[in-house]
Design a protein around this motif. Structure first.
Motif, PDB file in Angstrom:
ATOM      1  N   VAL A  82     -19.574 -34.224  -7.731  1.00 11.62           N
ATOM      2  CA  VAL A  82     -20.670 -33.877  -7.791  1.00 11.62           C
ATOM      3  C   VAL A  82     -21.718 -34.572  -8.869  1.00 11.62           C
ATOM      4  O   VAL A  82     -22.899 -34.801  -8.830  1.00 11.62           O
ATOM      5  CB  VAL A  82     -20.508 -32.346  -8.105  1.00 11.62           C
ATOM      6  CG1 VAL A  82     -22.108 -31.653  -8.466  1.00 11.62           C
ATOM      7  CG2 VAL A  82     -20.284 -31.520  -6.656  1.00 11.62           C
ATOM      8  N   TYR A 107     -21.325 -27.424  -0.697  1.00 11.36           N
ATOM      9  CA  TYR A 107     -20.146 -26.839  -1.614  1.00 11.36           C
ATOM     10  C   TYR A 107     -21.047 -26.110  -2.906  1.00 11.36           C
ATOM     11  O   TYR A 107     -22.321 -26.469  -3.308  1.00 11.36           O
ATOM     12  CB  TYR A 107     -19.363 -27.761  -2.420  1.00 11.36           C
ATOM     13  CG  TYR A 107     -18.419 -28.633  -1.333  1.00 11.36           C
ATOM     14  CD1 TYR A 107     -17.728 -27.899  -0.669  1.00 11.36           C
ATOM     15  CD2 TYR A 107     -18.814 -30.082  -1.005  1.00 11.36           C
ATOM     16  CE1 TYR A 107     -16.651 -28.654   0.121  1.00 11.36           C
ATOM     17  CE2 TYR A 107     -17.956 -30.667  -0.201  1.00 11.36           C
ATOM     18  CZ  TYR A 107     -17.083 -30.118   0.591  1.00 11.36           C
ATOM     19  OH  TYR A 107     -16.225 -30.644   1.439  1.00 11.36           O
ATOM     20  N   ASP A 109     -20.557 -26.180  -5.895  1.00 12.70           N
ATOM     21  CA  ASP A 109     -20.837 -27.207  -7.169  1.00 12.70           C
ATOM     22  C   ASP A 109     -21.876 -27.805  -7.001  1.00 12.70           C
ATOM     23  O   ASP A 109     -22.757 -28.112  -8.018  1.00 12.70           O
ATOM     24  CB  ASP A 109     -19.614 -28.173  -7.279  1.00 12.70           C
ATOM     25  CG  ASP A 109     -18.336 -27.489  -8.465  1.00 12.70           C
ATOM     26  OD1 ASP A 109     -18.429 -26.178  -8.446  1.00 12.70           O
ATOM     27  OD2 ASP A 109     -17.334 -28.176  -8.484  1.00 12.70           O
ATOM     28  N   LYS A 112     -26.350 -26.126  -7.655  1.00 13.22           N
ATOM     29  CA  LYS A 112     -27.085 -26.163  -8.860  1.00 13.22           C
ATOM     30  C   LYS A 112     -27.296 -27.413  -9.629  1.00 13.22           C
ATOM     31  O   LYS A 112     -27.954 -27.687 -10.457  1.00 13.22           O
ATOM     32  CB  LYS A 112     -26.346 -25.186  -9.748  1.00 13.22           C
ATOM     33  CG  LYS A 112     -26.362 -23.676  -9.428  1.00 13.22           C
ATOM     34  CD  LYS A 112     -25.894 -22.884 -10.565  1.00 13.22           C
ATOM     35  CE  LYS A 112     -25.599 -21.354 -10.037  1.00 13.22           C
ATOM     36  NZ  LYS A 112     -24.985 -20.587 -10.861  1.00 13.22           N
ATOM     37  N   GLU A 364     -15.966 -29.889 -12.491  1.00  6.42           N
ATOM     38  CA  GLU A 364     -15.250 -31.274 -12.793  1.00  6.42           C
ATOM     39  C   GLU A 364     -16.012 -31.820 -13.617  1.00  6.42           C
ATOM     40  O   GLU A 364     -15.565 -33.210 -13.990  1.00  6.42           O
ATOM     41  CB  GLU A 364     -15.009 -31.777 -11.476  1.00  6.42           C
ATOM     42  CG  GLU A 364     -14.005 -31.079 -10.663  1.00  6.42           C
ATOM     43  CD  GLU A 364     -13.835 -31.728  -9.483  1.00  6.42           C
ATOM     44  OE1 GLU A 364     -12.647 -32.417  -8.873  1.00  6.42           O
ATOM     45  OE2 GLU A 364     -14.807 -31.834  -8.607  1.00  6.42           O
TER      46      GLU A 364
ATOM     47  N   ARG B 338     -15.020 -21.176  -7.813  1.00 13.28           N
ATOM     48  CA  ARG B 338     -15.387 -22.538  -7.561  1.00 13.28           C
ATOM     49  C   ARG B 338     -14.866 -22.970  -6.008  1.00 13.28           C
ATOM     50  O   ARG B 338     -14.010 -22.201  -5.683  1.00 13.28           O
ATOM     51  CB  ARG B 338     -14.109 -23.333  -8.377  1.00 13.28           C
ATOM     52  CG  ARG B 338     -14.304 -24.677  -8.396  1.00 13.28           C
ATOM     53  CD  ARG B 338     -13.390 -25.300  -9.319  1.00 13.28           C
ATOM     54  NE  ARG B 338     -12.063 -25.247  -9.087  1.00 13.28           N
ATOM     55  CZ  ARG B 338     -11.151 -25.268  -9.877  1.00 13.28           C
ATOM     56  NH1 ARG B 338     -11.224 -25.575 -11.141  1.00 13.28           N
ATOM     57  NH2 ARG B 338      -9.803 -24.947  -9.577  1.00 13.28           N
ATOM     58  N   ILE B 339     -15.460 -23.897  -5.441  1.00 16.14           N
ATOM     59  CA  ILE B 339     -15.498 -23.933  -3.970  1.00 16.14           C
ATOM     60  C   ILE B 339     -14.985 -25.148  -3.930  1.00 16.14           C
ATOM     61  O   ILE B 339     -13.810 -25.191  -3.050  1.00 16.14           O
ATOM     62  CB  ILE B 339     -16.808 -23.713  -3.649  1.00 16.14           C
ATOM     63  CG1 ILE B 339     -16.964 -22.221  -3.473  1.00 16.14           C
ATOM     64  CG2 ILE B 339     -16.647 -24.159  -2.286  1.00 16.14           C
ATOM     65  CD1 ILE B 339     -18.319 -21.759  -3.603  1.00 16.14           C
ATOM     66  N   CYS B 340     -15.336 -26.469  -4.570  1.00 15.49           N
ATOM     67  CA  CYS B 340     -14.554 -27.419  -3.972  1.00 15.49           C
ATOM     68  C   CYS B 340     -13.631 -28.140  -5.084  1.00 15.49           C
ATOM     69  O   CYS B 340     -13.680 -27.824  -6.239  1.00 15.49           O
ATOM     70  CB  CYS B 340     -15.690 -28.812  -3.455  1.00 15.49           C
ATOM     71  SG  CYS B 340     -16.780 -29.139  -5.061  1.00 15.49           S
TER      72      CYS B 340
END
Lengths: 383, 340
Positions: A82, A107, A109, A112, A364, B338-340
């Protein structure tokens, strides 16, 4: 797989994980060995980069930095899909939603992350139709439920997210009202790129676990003779073991590719997935957010599948996308050249609840991880 | 600086909630306490009105909204009654009387409403609490999501209140049982995960606080609701100006709850409990307290850490299961899986 099944699977695995991969006694032993081997290494500073955002999460969440000898520097790398997706992709999605009236599927993440000006979440406030999906299967389901509406799925991610999309296309199961805005990026080319950077000298790399389940150990063999590398899982014992294995290689003067995550990662990876990927995608030069174009690091649909590409279906052009806004040091953070705490905006103008740069959004993203779990504590101790 | 519009994060009980309450409420009202009791400034779980030497009336109010209204382990009625009891209990008061305000949506099934109110009543009856009044309103369809219950609790407090600011270096931190079950049950229900065996832990913690009072050395009690253990410990640290260290290995978490948290990417320490308390006591009383709690309805009580030192920059440290140290931060943002 639905969430219920995933949960049952996760729960089953948890006991094994707790006893094997989070065992306090085992951790203690490995940490002792890390200290022992580090002492035998003459270098004053050893920089180990973990490629994946999920590895950075493990490092910070379990306070692993605080257990390291002072000469070891654990640095997070570019493995946050992302964070490295160009602002242009977000701008394009917003334009598609607002001007072409398609439904954007993304997705969570990605939702936003700020584009040049707006995030998809903010665009939704302006009337854009944006929906969060759990994955491509979910996107297909939504598109099928609304056969009269056009949907665009934002195709971000590394080699792990490519097989699902590829398999729908390859087996001709794509709904004809669903398109993909492709922004797939490949991990070995960016690793190669990182190693050529003059600003950073990497002594060891913790290679991505999930990605390697797809591309296999063999895709990393180009690192042999260049830098000690270990493919690792995501539990604290995995990461500690990977660090120890890298240090042992350094101590012996070797540079090999080892596989700590052998419970999941095979030498050839997932051959079926790799085959489908290569049938559906062409490898192209691609830009990474803030970093610029990296040779052969992106994937787009082959000519015969180009009808699924949202950019072919719609005539949208976005000019002058702004990847990095003034003051944001996300590029340096992604490349391991700066810690989040080196950025003047960290936890000031840029916070998880009001992210300014992309690294503060995704789970992440290094800045997000440090903000949530106090990654700066260990770096404060260094001075 | 505040965002221009209210977001769900403002109500998630974390950093944003504290910020907006400070900006829009505590800064705005001038008279914030009465007769030297506990008032708005303290932002504690309940307020007090002194009514004599060493005697106060304790008051608390809370609105309850939850989706789904009926969840494994309870419903919104049980949750409202329990939450109100717990807010009084953690300040050290004995609940005596409640008032409730129910706002219900047009078209809501009367049978469901009956079940919800019966659950509320059952909790009050068990603890001999009177319902002395209330309000009942119906809103047109779509102007409220099902039902919202506001519950005011009145209690009697003998002696000093248990304030979040009472923690002192050397104190031990006890938790009455596994944390995060309520949050896990609700999230599982919202995500449609039916195979989960975790139930909301929704129950009054009053018996635990009574035991703690009996054992002695009691400093602080707190129920880790919204924002979970992270939020509760950070509030105590901030209000007491202390650093706290807790040990991950000691913190009881059910396997089901941990699995769900990990699968969704939500930190387990920010998941709400509705039937557990954090109890901070003088060091010499902690073992006795845990022993007593374990035979009095809280079999999984544990000492999870201690108050380390006075601090101008109060922090909560977590010694992780592999021996590392990290901060247990105030949860930030909305709890989105959390999705991915």
């Amino acid at each position: 797989m639905n969430l219920s099944q995933e949960y049952v699977k996760r729960r089953k695995k948890l006991l094994e994980i707790l006893s094997k991969y989070r065992d306090p006694e085992l951790a203690k032993k490995i940490v002792e060995k890390i200290h022992g081997v580090a002492e035998r290494i003459s270098e004053k500073r050893i920089l180990i980069m973990s490629f994946c955002g999920t590895h950075e999460h493990t490092v910070t969440y379990y306070g692993i930095r605080s257990l390291m000898p002072s000469k070891i520097d654990l640095v997070a790398g570019p493995g946050c899909p992302v964070c490295v997706t160009p602002a242009r992709i977000i701008d394009t999605s917003i334009k598609l939603a607002l001007e072409e009236d398609v439904i954007i599927l993304t997705y969570g993440d990605m939702y936003k992350v700020p584009g040049s000006k707006l995030s998809l979440a903010q665009a939704k406030g302006l009337g854009a139709r944006v929906e969060v999906v759990y994955g491509f299967n979910d996107a297909v389901k939504k598109a099928r439920e609304r056969a009269r509406e056009d949907h665009v799925f934002i195709g971000v991610g590394f080699e792990t997210t490519m097989p699902t999309v590829a398999s729908y296309i390859y087996s001709n199961r794509m709904p004809d009202n669903l398109y993909v805005l492709p922004a797939y990026r490949l991990t070995p080319p960016i690793t190669k790129y990182m190693l050529k950077l003059k600003e950073i000298s990497i002594n060891g790399i913790i290679l991505p676990g999930h990605v390697s389940t797809i591309i296999g150990v063999e895709s990393w063999l180009f690192l042999e003779g260049i830098v000690p590398s270990v493919i690792a899982g995501f539990e604290p014992i995995d990461v500690l073991m990977a660090i120890l294995m890298i240090l042992r290689q350094i101590a012996r003067g070797e540079a090999r590719v080892e596989n700590e995550y052998h419970r999941v990662v095979r030498f050839k990876g997932n051959e079926k997935a790799r085959k489908i990927i290569s049938e559906v995608f062409d490898i192209v030069d691609a830009d990474w957010r803030g970093i610029g174009v990296v040779p052969e690091s992106g994937a787009v649909f082959k000519e015969k599948y180009s009808k699924y590409n949202a950019l072919e279906r719609y005539d949208v052009k976005v000019d002058n996308a702004v990847d990095i806004r003034p003051g944001c040091r996300c590029t340096d953070v992604v490349l391991g050249l700066a810690k989040p705490t080196d950025c003047p905006l960290f936890l000031k103008a840029c916070r998880p609840e009001r992210p300014y740069g992309p690294c503060m959004v995704s789970s992440e993203g290094t800045c997000h991880i440090w903000a949530k779990y106090g990654g700066y504590i260990a770096s404060e101790k260094e001075g | 600086m505040m965002a221009d519009k209210i977001t769900l994060a403002h109500g998630a009980g974390g950093y944003e909630t504290s910020k907006i309450i400070e900006e829009l409420i505590t800064k705005v009202f001038r008279k914030k306490k009465i007769w030297g009791g506990i008032g708005l400034e303290e932002l504690d779980d309940a307020a007090t009105i002194p009514i004599g030497k060493d005697r106060s009336i304790a008051v608390t109010v809370d609105s309850y909204t939850v989706k789904p209204l009926f969840f494994p382990g309870g419903n919104i009625g049980k949750l409202a009654a329990t939450g109100t009891i717990n807010d009084l209990a953690v300040i050290g008061a004995e609940p005596i009387a409640f008032m409730d305000s129910i706002v219900v949506e047009e078209g809501f099934p009367i049978d469901d409403l009956r079940k919800i109110i019966e659950s509320y009543e059952k909790v009050l009856r068990e603890y001999d609490i009177a319902l002395i009044g209330g309000d009942f309103k119906v809103m047109p369809k779509n102007q409220v999501d099902g039902i919202v219950i506001s519950s005011t609790g009145i209690g009697l407090l003998e002696g000093n209140p248990l304030l979040d600011s009472n923690a002192e270096p050397g104190n031990h931190i006890v938790v009455t049982g596994p944390i995060g079950d309520h949050g896990a049950a609700i999230i599982a229900a919202q995500l449609g995960i039916n195979d989960i065996e975790v139930k909301s832990d929704c129950k009054p913690i009053l018996p635990a606080i009574r035991e703690a009072k009996r054992v002695g050395g009691l400093k602080v009690a707190k129920d880790p609701t919204r924002g979970g253990l992270s939020m509760a410990l950070n509030e105590i640290a901030a209000k007491s100006n202390v650093n706290i260290t807790v040990y991950e290995e000691k913190i009881p978490v059910r396997e089901e709850t941990r699995a769900l948290a990990e699968m969704t990417g939500i930190d387990v320490y920010s998941l709400a409990s509705e039937g557990q308390a954090i109890i901070i006591v003088d060091e010499e009383y902690s073992s006795e307290l845990v022993k007593t709690l374990r035979v009095n309805g809280f079999p999984e009580a544990e000492i999870i850490g201690r108050v380390v030192e006075k601090s101008r920059e109060p922090r909560v440290f977590l010694k992780t299961v592999v021996g590392g140290t990290r901060l247990l931060e105030v949860p930030r943002g909305e709890l989105v899986p959390r999705i991915c």
